[in-house]
Design a protein around this motif. Sequence first.
Motif, PDB file in Angstrom:
ATOM      1  N   ASP A  43      -0.744   5.991  13.516  1.00  0.00           N
ATOM      2  CA  ASP A  43      -2.107   6.509  13.324  1.00  0.00           C
ATOM      3  C   ASP A  43      -2.902   5.673  12.324  1.00  0.00           C
ATOM      4  OD1 ASP A  43      -1.990   8.512  15.197  1.00  0.00           O
ATOM      5  OD2 ASP A  43      -1.109   9.964  13.802  1.00  0.00           O
ATOM      6  N   ILE A  44      -2.854   4.363  12.538  1.00  0.00           N
ATOM      7  CA  ILE A  44      -3.708   3.503  11.702  1.00  0.00           C
ATOM      8  C   ILE A  44      -4.587   2.657  12.620  1.00  0.00           C
ATOM      9  CG2 ILE A  44      -2.109   3.387   9.737  1.00  0.00           C
ATOM     10  CD1 ILE A  44      -1.307   0.579  10.707  1.00  0.00           C
ATOM     11  N   LYS A  45      -5.654   2.107  12.078  1.00  0.00           N
ATOM     12  CA  LYS A  45      -6.574   1.311  12.882  1.00  0.00           C
ATOM     13  C   LYS A  45      -5.883   0.020  13.350  1.00  0.00           C
ATOM     14  CE  LYS A  45     -11.323  -0.441  12.678  1.00  0.00           C
ATOM     15  NZ  LYS A  45     -11.365  -0.490  14.115  1.00  0.00           N
ATOM     16  N   THR A  56      10.746  -9.768  10.456  1.00  0.00           N
ATOM     17  CA  THR A  56      10.788  -9.105   9.144  1.00  0.00           C
ATOM     18  C   THR A  56      10.597  -7.608   9.321  1.00  0.00           C
ATOM     19  OG1 THR A  56       9.779 -11.073   8.172  1.00  0.00           O
ATOM     20  CG2 THR A  56       9.832  -9.075   6.811  1.00  0.00           C
ATOM     21  N   VAL A  57      11.549  -6.843   8.795  1.00  0.00           N
ATOM     22  CA  VAL A  57      11.424  -5.384   8.803  1.00  0.00           C
ATOM     23  C   VAL A  57      10.606  -4.979   7.579  1.00  0.00           C
ATOM     24  CG1 VAL A  57      12.697  -3.216   8.520  1.00  0.00           C
ATOM     25  CG2 VAL A  57      13.580  -4.997  10.042  1.00  0.00           C
ATOM     26  N   MET A  58       9.543  -4.217   7.808  1.00  0.00           N
ATOM     27  CA  MET A  58       8.687  -3.759   6.717  1.00  0.00           C
ATOM     28  C   MET A  58       8.952  -2.266   6.535  1.00  0.00           C
ATOM     29  SD  MET A  58       6.947  -6.620   6.299  1.00  0.00           S
ATOM     30  CE  MET A  58       5.710  -6.141   5.128  1.00  0.00           C
ATOM     31  N   ALA A  97       3.648  -0.051   2.657  1.00  0.00           N
ATOM     32  CA  ALA A  97       3.178   1.023   3.547  1.00  0.00           C
ATOM     33  C   ALA A  97       2.065   0.483   4.457  1.00  0.00           C
ATOM     34  CB  ALA A  97       2.642   2.187   2.721  1.00  0.00           C
ATOM     35  N   PRO A  98       2.172   0.708   5.783  1.00  0.00           N
ATOM     36  CA  PRO A  98       1.155   0.202   6.715  1.00  0.00           C
ATOM     37  C   PRO A  98      -0.223   0.795   6.438  1.00  0.00           C
ATOM     38  CG  PRO A  98       3.027   1.163   7.881  1.00  0.00           C
ATOM     39  CD  PRO A  98       3.204   1.503   6.449  1.00  0.00           C
ATOM     40  N   LYS A  99      -1.265  -0.056   6.468  1.00  0.00           N
ATOM     41  CA  LYS A  99      -2.618   0.462   6.259  1.00  0.00           C
ATOM     42  C   LYS A  99      -3.510   0.183   7.472  1.00  0.00           C
ATOM     43  CE  LYS A  99      -6.659   0.209   3.328  1.00  0.00           C
ATOM     44  NZ  LYS A  99      -7.398  -0.596   2.370  1.00  0.00           N
ATOM     45  N   GLU A 100      -3.505  -1.045   7.964  1.00  0.00           N
ATOM     46  CA  GLU A 100      -4.416  -1.405   9.052  1.00  0.00           C
ATOM     47  C   GLU A 100      -3.904  -2.668   9.733  1.00  0.00           C
ATOM     48  OE1 GLU A 100      -8.433  -1.880   7.662  1.00  0.00           O
ATOM     49  OE2 GLU A 100      -9.142  -2.526   9.651  1.00  0.00           O
ATOM     50  N   ILE A 156      -2.367  -5.300   7.246  1.00  0.00           N
ATOM     51  CA  ILE A 156      -2.605  -4.962   5.848  1.00  0.00           C
ATOM     52  C   ILE A 156      -1.638  -3.845   5.414  1.00  0.00           C
ATOM     53  CG2 ILE A 156      -4.354  -4.251   4.150  1.00  0.00           C
ATOM     54  CD1 ILE A 156      -5.051  -6.827   5.693  1.00  0.00           C
ATOM     55  N   PHE A 157      -0.994  -4.075   4.313  1.00  0.00           N
ATOM     56  CA  PHE A 157      -0.082  -3.072   3.731  1.00  0.00           C
ATOM     57  C   PHE A 157      -0.561  -2.706   2.330  1.00  0.00           C
ATOM     58  CE2 PHE A 157       2.434  -5.322   6.831  1.00  0.00           C
ATOM     59  CZ  PHE A 157       3.277  -4.368   7.372  1.00  0.00           C
ATOM     60  N   LEU A 158      -0.163  -1.512   1.907  1.00  0.00           N
ATOM     61  CA  LEU A 158      -0.353  -1.123   0.500  1.00  0.00           C
ATOM     62  C   LEU A 158       1.029  -1.070  -0.138  1.00  0.00           C
ATOM     63  CD1 LEU A 158      -2.942   1.787   0.795  1.00  0.00           C
ATOM     64  CD2 LEU A 158      -3.320  -0.424  -0.308  1.00  0.00           C
ATOM     65  N   ARG A 159       1.127  -1.520  -1.379  1.00  0.00           N
ATOM     66  CA  ARG A 159       2.425  -1.461  -2.059  1.00  0.00           C
ATOM     67  C   ARG A 159       2.729  -0.009  -2.462  1.00  0.00           C
ATOM     68  NH1 ARG A 159       5.074  -5.878  -3.403  1.00  0.00           N
ATOM     69  NH2 ARG A 159       6.683  -4.447  -2.762  1.00  0.00           N
ATOM     70  N   THR A 160       3.991   0.327  -2.475  1.00  0.00           N
ATOM     71  CA  THR A 160       4.393   1.681  -2.880  1.00  0.00           C
ATOM     72  C   THR A 160       5.416   1.593  -4.019  1.00  0.00           C
ATOM     73  OG1 THR A 160       6.207   1.747  -1.309  1.00  0.00           O
ATOM     74  CG2 THR A 160       4.103   2.610  -0.536  1.00  0.00           C
ATOM     75  N   GLU A 161       5.617   2.712  -4.666  1.00  0.00           N
ATOM     76  CA  GLU A 161       6.639   2.774  -5.722  1.00  0.00           C
ATOM     77  C   GLU A 161       7.386   4.089  -5.589  1.00  0.00           C
ATOM     78  OE1 GLU A 161       4.660   0.349  -9.464  1.00  0.00           O
ATOM     79  OE2 GLU A 161       4.855   2.511  -9.587  1.00  0.00           O
ATOM     80  N   SER A 162       8.635   4.071  -5.956  1.00  0.00           N
ATOM     81  CA  SER A 162       9.410   5.303  -5.918  1.00  0.00           C
ATOM     82  C   SER A 162       9.514   5.856  -7.340  1.00  0.00           C
ATOM     83  CB  SER A 162      10.796   4.995  -5.354  1.00  0.00           C
ATOM     84  OG  SER A 162      11.554   6.147  -5.324  1.00  0.00           O
TER      85      SER A 162
END
Length: 413
Positions: free
Chosen positions: A214-216, A266-268, A298-301, A308-314
């Motif tokens: 569900d991303i553009k 590459t696995v994202m 994290a997938p963005k667009e 385009i991805f956004l970085r994430t943190e745990s």
Amino acid sequence: MIILKIDLLQEANRCLNCKKPLCKIHCPISTDIPNIINLFKENKIDEAGEILFTNNPLSIFCSIVCPHEEQCKGHCIKGIKETPVEFPLIEKEISTEYLSKLPLNKKENKKIDIAIIGGGPAGITSAILLAKEGFNVTIFEAFSKLGGVLRFGIPEFRLSRELMDTFEKYLLNLGIKIKYNTLVGPTHTIQNLKNDDFKYIIITTGVWNPKPMDIKGETKGNVHYAINYLVSPESYNLGPNVLVIGGGNVAMDAARVAKRLGSSVTVMYRRGEEDMPATKVEIAEAKEDGVNFKFYYAPKEILDNTMIFLRTESHTDENGRKKLVTLEDTDIAIPYSSIIVAVSQGPKKNIVSSEDRISLEKWGTVIVNDNFETTLENVFSCGDVVTGPKTVVAAVNDAKKVVTNILKKEELI
Ligand code: FAD
């Protein structure tokens, strides 16, 4: 790891014959592992094969594809100080030898027709057991061949297609009718089957609807879904640089196939390696194949040539619970030639029409009672279409329960 037959005997001799066999307890279908190992040691292969097949008609497949590290092998006492007993290889050896002796004997014909919708592990298991009980069984299968995920999902390098060919012949020899290329729903409805005197119907249609991100940009021509890709990878021209989105076993299979067909892959994954739902074995094998991994993306667009991805943190909260945080304004563009999305799948929703009066959960899984009966009388359902994505052995186990319930209804047990 290659273990020769002679070594298998040594392997069998390593079994401690535990009083409380944790291997059997943690086998979802309760395979009588200590007994099978003893029979193997005594070279009673036919007897062992018969016990395995009676308990689990798909034991040959399970010996190859079960997540054994979480089941028998993962709980073998030998594994605490050394390596666990390689029961799956022993099971495979026995089941392979037994393949040429699969029993064709059947009980007296009951003159009762049963329709099975879907020819994957759940459908095949129900079909074999019911045919052997003397029912007239017809399988309706959307694909041109039998097997479900065993043929059209799990890659050939993990599971030979010949095995399923052998099984397909066995089913035909048992007198089971198979209607290939028949998608129940658009062509026949369940009501049609009832009108044609199928007394019982079993829905075992699995989960073949990919879950979108569900991303553009997701509908672009070079963005594909893993379960569609794995049906016929050779049809695709993925180009040199493939991104696989997801961290489960389906993502690992798609990545390994694409890599073997020549792409750099590459696995994202949006969490860390330790959070990946794929088994450790699958992850290790993907790495061995040369698949790359990037974590906390994290997938963005999806744009034309970059994603385009956004970085994430745990973060771990005060109760020790892990929480994933997406970091704003960390957009990062990763180039790609093709993208394969593998973030889960659910059932296709066209299996039942409204006139069929079968209730579904909102994500499409079929609602059943404790006896695996749907909201329509004498219509049962099992396998992934009920549970959501699970395992081959879970589908086989539930199919056995459906057959038991039909036998009870017919007062045969
Ligand atoms: P399926 O195997 O999905 O079979 C359903 C069948 O129904 C299919 O043949 C389909 O074509 C047919 N069908 C669907 N709709 C219709 C319709 N309307 N009319 C007629 N026919 C229809 N599990 C493991 O234990 N080990 C593994 O290594 C493993 N690897 C996997 C790899 C991949 C890529 C995938 C996708 C799954 C994997 N699994 C694995 C999960 C496992 O394969 C499934 O849990 C199992 O196959 C479920 O069996 P099933 O019979 O319910 O469904």
